[in-house]
Design an enzyme around this catalytic site. Structure first.
Site, short mmCIF file in Angstrom:
data_model
loop_
_atom_site.label_atom_id
_atom_site.label_comp_id
_atom_site.label_asym_id
_atom_site.label_seq_id
_atom_site.Cartn_x
_atom_site.Cartn_y
_atom_site.Cartn_z
N GLU A 77 9.65 16.09 15.32
CA GLU A 77 9.91 16.06 13.88
C GLU A 77 8.95 17.01 13.17
OE1 GLU A 77 8.91 12.47 11.63
OE2 GLU A 77 10.84 12.62 10.63
N CYS A 118 13.35 11.79 5.87
CA CYS A 118 13.55 11.43 7.29
C CYS A 118 15.00 11.59 7.71
CB CYS A 118 13.08 10.01 7.53
SG CYS A 118 13.88 8.82 6.45
N GLU A 134 10.45 1.73 9.89
CA GLU A 134 11.37 2.80 9.54
C GLU A 134 10.60 4.11 9.78
OE1 GLU A 134 14.33 3.99 8.84
OE2 GLU A 134 13.21 5.68 8.05
N LYS A 147 0.85 -1.20 0.00
CA LYS A 147 0.00 0.00 0.00
C LYS A 147 0.88 1.24 0.00
CE LYS A 147 -1.86 2.62 3.00
NZ LYS A 147 -1.89 3.92 2.24
O1 TXE Z 1 2.72 9.31 7.65
P1 TXE Z 1 1.90 8.05 8.06
P2 TXE Z 1 2.14 10.73 7.42
C1 TXE Z 1 6.77 11.40 9.45
C2 TXE Z 1 6.67 12.89 9.23
C3 TXE Z 1 5.24 13.11 8.95
C4 TXE Z 1 4.62 12.11 9.89
C5 TXE Z 1 3.25 11.72 9.47
O2 TXE Z 1 6.98 13.57 10.43
O3 TXE Z 1 4.82 14.41 9.25
O4 TXE Z 1 5.45 10.97 9.81
O5 TXE Z 1 3.28 11.55 8.07
C6 TXE Z 1 -0.07 4.40 6.16
N1 TXE Z 1 -2.02 1.07 9.59
N2 TXE Z 1 7.18 10.66 8.27
O6 TXE Z 1 0.88 10.98 8.19
O7 TXE Z 1 0.53 8.35 8.55
C7 TXE Z 1 -0.35 5.61 5.31
O8 TXE Z 1 -1.50 5.40 4.51
C8 TXE Z 1 -1.27 0.86 8.49
C9 TXE Z 1 8.52 10.14 8.25
O9 TXE Z 1 2.04 10.89 5.96
O10 TXE Z 1 2.81 7.33 8.94
C10 TXE Z 1 0.91 5.70 4.49
O11 TXE Z 1 0.87 4.78 3.42
N3 TXE Z 1 -0.84 1.84 7.67
C11 TXE Z 1 8.64 8.98 7.28
C12 TXE Z 1 1.98 5.29 5.49
O12 TXE Z 1 1.30 4.57 6.51
C13 TXE Z 1 -1.15 3.11 8.00
C14 TXE Z 1 8.02 9.31 5.95
C15 TXE Z 1 2.70 6.47 6.12
O13 TXE Z 1 1.72 7.31 6.63
C16 TXE Z 1 -1.90 3.43 9.14
C17 TXE Z 1 6.68 9.79 6.11
C18 TXE Z 1 -2.35 2.34 9.96
N4 TXE Z 1 -3.08 2.55 11.05
C19 TXE Z 1 6.29 10.48 7.27
N5 TXE Z 1 -2.04 4.80 9.18
C20 TXE Z 1 10.06 8.52 7.05
N6 TXE Z 1 10.65 7.85 8.01
O14 TXE Z 1 10.59 8.77 5.98
C21 TXE Z 1 -1.38 5.30 8.13
N7 TXE Z 1 -0.85 4.30 7.39
#
Ligand code: TXE
Length: 480
Positions: free
Chosen positions: A384, A282, A248, A173
């Site tokens: 962050e 990140c 990650e 996904k």
């Molecule tokens: O990430 P999410 P978001 C950090 C960054 C950002 C924060 C939130 O600070 O502001 O995370 O970002 C899926 N069960 N990083 O909200 O929600 C979602 O659909 C399973 C750092 O965009 O973590 C997406 O595909 N999956 C990071 C993925 O998780 C779920 C890069 C990431 O979304 C879910 C991105 C659930 N319950 C954000 N909820 C890095 N380390 O690079 C959401 N998702």
């Protein structure tokens, strides 16, 4: 408007409910396509397809599996301009960056893991005069790969390539915010002849499709990249089900500049590590720590160069800072800038939304922002932000710099600038981060373990670690 379809059982298909969501171009604020709004029923279909393909795929020779993955890499290279454009429109990053980094790295991910799987050594241990042990590794089965929006195709392939190379079948996904390149990728998989059901891509919301993947009893391992808060939710669901987990997560990475550094390299690379991809990586160094004797000179030069960065239309070659990925993320970042002011910070440049004339007038742009005058324990330096916002702080000793570096809940990466080799090793060994760069940033050897400590993640991706993650070991001990 183009519809972004699921890829299940080798076919592009609409979600069972038939419902779609608008996919927004963050540079214009307007919907430019529609993405499948799938649910648990679609995940269930994907798991059935993945299970159905697993035996044949896992029994296929390493060479034949690798050949299919290499073919996909060739097709990524062939369509790299189209993929880079899609990545830029979907995520808001300058198309120049997508062409230089995201798409080449996606191709490199496919090639690296395709070839690595063929050279994966297995272990044996001789108990002299007693027995011989040998360890076999077999693919764990159907796995779930959930990827984020900041480097869409890069991090999507970073997960699925080792899973496929290890012989697993995948239910993946991508982020609902940036689904387009995964959709284009699924077409390349069909063209490359990837067997039906080996890779299944289910588009949709995290708390619906993502959660259904985590909860599905026949998905044995989860590889996730995203926010720390989401990582906690995933771990809470997966742990009682005894699933293998690779998380990650976020970072708040220190960038430590000693007075004996190569000044030009330190400043120019720090601009990159602060504002590349609008700071939405990140691994960005969002906390810059500068030795006091160099502090004024560094801050002055760094701010001058920050002001020179062109914030603009991501499709224009001269743009260096594009749009943030969504309106809500832009507001989150602007909220942190307001918080920094309340905590006593001084904004030296940037600090507000940028209005771009023309087609991008409604886009989500924030000026690269430099903040000084904060202490290490304030929220701005602890949390962050994930945008084009950095803080700069002076330090008076190596011990103080290390103390600042280690003083928050994250531990993903760190950068150290010094021409003193002994100090470089000494400092690197004391910083509690999974990745340390000395006199460079984002230099990546895919063979190395990749991941963070503390709340930056669990497990390691990359290299043999990733292939091991998608396999399970069995030890056979035979009496001599
Ligand atoms: O990430 P999410 P978001 C950090 C960054 C950002 C924060 C939130 O600070 O502001 O995370 O970002 C899926 N069960 N990083 O909200 O929600 C979602 O659909 C399973 C750092 O965009 O973590 C997406 O595909 N999956 C990071 C993925 O998780 C779920 C890069 C990431 O979304 C879910 C991105 C659930 N319950 C954000 N909820 C890095 N380390 O690079 C959401 N998702």
């Amino acid at each position: 408007m183009e519809q972004i379809l699921n890829y299940i059982g080798g076919k592009l298909c609409a979600p069972t409910t038939g419902s779609f969501m608008n996919n927004i171009n963050p540079a214009t604020g307007a919907a430019y396509s529609q993405v499948a709004d799938s649910d648990a029923a679609d995940v269930a279909q994907a798991v059935i397809a993945a299970k159905g393909s697993f035996q044949a795929w896992s029994k296929m020779s390493l060479q034949n599996r690798a050949a299919v993955l290499m073919k996909i890499a060739d097709l990524i290279d062939r369509d790299s301009d189209q993929l880079a454009l899609a990545e830029s429109i979907d995520q808001g990053k300058p198309v120049k960056l997508a062409k230089a980094v995201d798409i080449p790295r996606a191709s490199a991910n496919m090639r690296f893991f395709a070839t690595a799987s063929m050279h994966f050594a297995s272990d044996s241990h001789l108990m002299e005069g007693e027995a011989i042990n040998y360890t076999t590794r077999t693919p764990v089965g159907v796995v779930g790969c959930i990827s984020p929006w900041n480097l869409p195709l890069y991090l999507f392939t970073w997960k699925i390539a080792p899973a496929l190379a290890a012989g697993c079948s995948v239910v993946a996904k991508p982020s609902e915010l940036t689904p387009m390149t995964a959709f284009l990728f699924s077409k390349l998989c069909i063209e490359a002849g990837l067997p039906d059901g080996v890779l299944n891509i289910v588009h949709g919301l995290g708390n619906k499709v993502g959660q259904a993947i985590i909860e599905h009893p026949e998905i044995t391992a989860i590889s996730f990249t995203g926010g720390t808060v989401t990582g906690k939710t995933i771990a809470a669901t997966a742990a009682p089900m005894f699933k293998k987990l690779s998380l990650e997560l976020g970072g708040k990475n220190p960038n430590i500049v000693f007075a004996d550094c190569d000044f030009e390299k330190a400043v120019s690379t720090s601009i990159q590590s602060s504002f590349s991809n609008q700071g939405e990586i990140c691994l960005c160094g969002s906390r810059i720590l500068v030795e006091r004797s160099l502090y004024d000179k560094f801050v002055s030069e760094f701010v001058n160069r920050t002001r020179e960065l062109l914030v603009g239309d991501p499709l224009e070659e001269k743009t260096r800072v594009g749009a943030l990925v969504s309106e809500s993320h832009m507001n989150k970042v602007l909220g942190y800038i307001e918080l920094a002011k309340q905590e006593g910070g001084k904004i030296l440049c940037g600090g507000s939304r940028v209005k771009i004339e023309g087609r991008c007038e409604q886009g989500y742009f924030v000026a690269p922002t430099v903040i000084v005058g904060l202490d290490q324990n304030c929220r701005t330096n602890q949390e962050e932000i994930f945008g084009p916002v950095v803080t700069i702080m002076p330090f008076d000793s190596e011990e103080e710099a290390i103390g600042y570096a280690n003083s928050n809940a994250y531990g993903l990466s760190a950068t150290v600038w010094t021409e003193n080799l002994t100090r470089a090793h000494r400092v690197a060994h004391q910083i509690k981060s999974g990745i340390i760069w000395v006199n460079c940033w984002l230099l990546r050897d895919l063979r190395t373990p990749f991941g963070g400590m503390k709340q930056s993640g669990v497990g390691r991706e990359g290299g043999w670690e990733a292939l091991r993650f998608f396999t399970e070991a069995k030890n056979v001990c035979i009496k001599l």
